[in-house]
Design a protein around this motif. Structure first.
Motif, PDB file in Angstrom:
ATOM      1  N   PRO A   1      15.134  -2.738   4.508  1.00 34.90           N
ATOM      2  CA  PRO A   1      14.678  -3.884   5.919  1.00 34.90           C
ATOM      3  C   PRO A   1      13.784  -4.675   6.072  1.00 34.90           C
ATOM      4  N   ALA A   2      12.591  -4.611   6.066  1.00 37.85           N
ATOM      5  CA  ALA A   2      11.651  -5.117   6.999  1.00 37.85           C
ATOM      6  C   ALA A   2      11.407  -6.312   5.700  1.00 37.85           C
ATOM      7  N   GLY A   3      12.257  -5.944   4.757  1.00 35.98           N
ATOM      8  CA  GLY A   3      12.303  -6.891   3.295  1.00 35.98           C
ATOM      9  C   GLY A   3      12.645  -8.055   3.287  1.00 35.98           C
TER      10      GLY A   3
ATOM     11  N   VAL B   1       0.503  -9.876   1.989  1.00 36.73           N
ATOM     12  CA  VAL B   1       0.567  -7.987   1.976  1.00 36.73           C
ATOM     13  C   VAL B   1       1.006  -7.217   3.422  1.00 36.73           C
ATOM     14  N   GLY B   2       1.788  -6.794   3.326  1.00 38.81           N
ATOM     15  CA  GLY B   2       2.162  -5.241   4.421  1.00 38.81           C
ATOM     16  C   GLY B   2       1.051  -4.493   4.674  1.00 38.81           C
ATOM     17  N   GLU B   3       1.715  -3.522   4.820  1.00 41.51           N
ATOM     18  CA  GLU B   3       0.929  -2.060   5.251  1.00 41.51           C
ATOM     19  C   GLU B   3       1.844  -1.431   3.860  1.00 41.51           C
ATOM     20  N   GLN B   4       2.483  -1.067   3.576  1.00 40.31           N
ATOM     21  CA  GLN B   4       2.703   0.157   2.944  1.00 40.31           C
ATOM     22  C   GLN B   4       4.228  -0.474   2.207  1.00 40.31           C
ATOM     23  N   PRO B   5       4.328   0.799   0.890  1.00 37.00           N
ATOM     24  CA  PRO B   5       6.108   0.204   0.789  1.00 37.00           C
ATOM     25  C   PRO B   5       6.856   1.648   2.329  1.00 37.00           C
ATOM     26  N   GLY B   6       7.791   1.280   2.012  1.00 30.04           N
ATOM     27  CA  GLY B   6       8.982   1.893   3.159  1.00 30.04           C
ATOM     28  C   GLY B   6       9.818   3.141   2.724  1.00 30.04           C
ATOM     29  N   ASP B   7      10.547   3.584   2.861  1.00 27.52           N
ATOM     30  CA  ASP B   7      11.544   4.760   2.024  1.00 27.52           C
ATOM     31  C   ASP B   7      12.466   3.828   1.089  1.00 27.52           C
ATOM     32  N   GLN B   8      12.943   3.274   1.205  1.00 31.90           N
ATOM     33  CA  GLN B   8      13.468   2.324  -0.422  1.00 31.90           C
ATOM     34  C   GLN B   8      12.476   1.855  -0.960  1.00 31.90           C
ATOM     35  N   GLU B   9      10.950   1.176  -0.447  1.00 28.32           N
ATOM     36  CA  GLU B   9      10.405   0.973  -1.875  1.00 28.32           C
ATOM     37  C   GLU B   9       9.880   1.558  -3.162  1.00 28.32           C
ATOM     38  N   ASP B  10       9.581   2.704  -1.813  1.00 30.15           N
ATOM     39  CA  ASP B  10       9.180   4.229  -2.644  1.00 30.15           C
ATOM     40  C   ASP B  10      10.761   4.600  -3.493  1.00 30.15           C
TER      41      ASP B  10
ATOM     42  N   HIS C   1       9.538  -1.460  -5.686  1.00 25.99           N
ATOM     43  CA  HIS C   1       9.389  -2.770  -5.634  1.00 25.99           C
ATOM     44  C   HIS C   1       9.268  -2.696  -4.424  1.00 25.99           C
ATOM     45  N   PRO C   2       8.234  -3.395  -3.429  1.00 28.47           N
ATOM     46  CA  PRO C   2       7.502  -4.108  -2.557  1.00 28.47           C
ATOM     47  C   PRO C   2       8.628  -5.170  -1.606  1.00 28.47           C
ATOM     48  N   PHE C   3       9.004  -4.409  -0.470  1.00 24.69           N
ATOM     49  CA  PHE C   3       9.551  -5.333   0.824  1.00 24.69           C
ATOM     50  C   PHE C   3      10.967  -5.519   0.342  1.00 24.69           C
ATOM     51  N   VAL C   4      11.555  -4.684  -0.630  1.00 22.46           N
ATOM     52  CA  VAL C   4      12.959  -4.952  -0.413  1.00 22.46           C
ATOM     53  C   VAL C   4      13.730  -3.775   0.311  1.00 22.46           C
TER      54      VAL C   4
ATOM     55  N   THR D   1       2.694  -7.786  -2.152  1.00 24.10           N
ATOM     56  CA  THR D   1       1.733  -6.575  -1.581  1.00 24.10           C
ATOM     57  C   THR D   1       1.667  -5.771  -0.846  1.00 24.10           C
ATOM     58  N   ASN D   2       1.458  -4.631  -0.914  1.00 32.31           N
ATOM     59  CA  ASN D   2       0.452  -4.073   0.384  1.00 32.31           C
ATOM     60  C   ASN D   2      -0.916  -3.931   0.568  1.00 32.31           C
ATOM     61  N   ALA D   3      -1.200  -3.350   1.415  1.00 30.66           N
ATOM     62  CA  ALA D   3      -2.409  -2.476   1.415  1.00 30.66           C
ATOM     63  C   ALA D   3      -2.711  -1.271   1.073  1.00 30.66           C
TER      64      ALA D   3
ATOM     65  N   VAL E   1       3.140 -11.175  12.732  1.00 29.21           N
ATOM     66  CA  VAL E   1       3.421 -10.051  12.752  1.00 29.21           C
ATOM     67  C   VAL E   1       3.888  -9.435  11.383  1.00 29.21           C
ATOM     68  N   HIS E   2       4.064  -8.060  11.259  1.00 28.21           N
ATOM     69  CA  HIS E   2       4.744  -7.175  10.831  1.00 28.21           C
ATOM     70  C   HIS E   2       6.677  -7.259  11.014  1.00 28.21           C
ATOM     71  N   PRO E   3       7.329  -7.572   9.777  1.00 30.85           N
ATOM     72  CA  PRO E   3       8.708  -8.017  10.089  1.00 30.85           C
ATOM     73  C   PRO E   3       8.957  -6.078  10.565  1.00 30.85           C
TER      74      PRO E   3
HETATM   75  N1  URA Z   1       6.596  -2.600   4.508  1.00 28.56           N
HETATM   76  C1  URA Z   1       5.968  -2.960   3.751  1.00 28.56           C
HETATM   77  O1  URA Z   1       4.635  -2.740   4.629  1.00 28.56           O
HETATM   78  N2  URA Z   1       5.770  -3.413   3.410  1.00 28.56           N
HETATM   79  C2  URA Z   1       6.844  -3.458   2.577  1.00 28.56           C
HETATM   80  O2  URA Z   1       6.694  -2.728   0.872  1.00 28.56           O
HETATM   81  C3  URA Z   1       7.427  -2.541   2.441  1.00 28.56           C
HETATM   82  C4  URA Z   1       7.917  -2.063   4.148  1.00 28.56           C
END
Ligand code: URA
Length: 205
Positions: free
Chosen positions: A62-64, A44-53, A57-60, A84-86, A166-168
């Motif tokens: 830079p952090a992904g 479980v991550g925090e929230q989608p970033g720009d690219q995920e939005d 799709h989640p984690f696609v 997934t994300n919180a 940690v978060h990537p």
């Molecule tokens: N960071 C997150 O926490 N989740 C994502 O899906 C992408 C970046």
């Protein structure tokens, strides 16, 4: 009772039109979790970033990419993990042509738990792994100090076994290469500990 895959699809469909908090207004779409409905590990991550939005799709982004590399080093197959994300919408602030990431507040995390809770109920993973403080707090239901609690199995809300790391993206933000390498190695070690913990839970079941 519907099959878990059908249930999860129904929850994802409902989440797609979520307006429970204002974050949907500035986001392209809801980014729901992805992965096998019977995954033993849910990350479980925090929230989608720009690219995920944009991709939906989640984690696609830079952090992904960092997470993918760390999972590969830890011997974890992304295809076998439910990711997934919180928070399911990208919280951002437009700045010129860019959209700057903004941390979700407690209210947004709390309201969005309605989706995370249902994902957990349907997938019923053996272990939940929180990436970063936002996910850790959403899952543990209390404040969490990552440096103190990372790498070991702890009880999340409702007694679910979980781990925190940690978060990537925190690795991406480190200016020193040496620190980045050390932080990446520590993330890999935590992922390996999660793999071990899942195997232990499976053996005990
Ligand atoms: N960071 C997150 O926490 N989740 C994502 O899906 C992408 C970046």
């Amino acid at each position: 009772m519907a099959a878990p895959a059908t249930l999860l699809k129904a929850v994802a469909k409902e989440a797609a039109s979520c307006t429970l908090c204002p974050l949907y207004r500035n986001a392209t779409q809801t980014v729901f979790g992805e992965g096998p409905v019977k995954a033993a590990l849910m990350i479980v991550g925090e929230q989608p970033g720009d690219q995920e939005d944009l991709a939906g799709h989640p984690f696609v982004g830079p952090a992904g990419k960092i997470l993918d590399r760390a999972m590969a080093e830890a011997g974890l197959d992304r295809q076998k993990v439910y990711l997934t994300n919180a928070v399911k919408h990208f919280k951002n602030e437009p700045r010129g042509k860019k959209r700057l990431h903004k941390k979700p507040n407690r209210y947004e995390v709390e309201v969005c738990r309605v989706w995370l809770r249902q994902e957990i109920e349907v997938v019923r993973p053996q272990l939940l792994l929180a990436l970063g403080v936002t996910a850790a707090v959403a899952l543990a239901g209390r404040s969490v100090v990552l440096s103190k609690e990372r790498g070991k199995v702890i009880a999340f809300a409702d007694g679910q076994p979980g781990m925190v790391t940690v978060h990537p993206s925190s690795i991406l933000r480190m200016p020193e290469q040496e620190a980045r390498h050390a932080a990446f190695a520590a993330l890999v070690a935590d992922l390996k500990a999660a793999v071990k913990a899942v195997a232990k839970q499976a053996a005990a079941a």
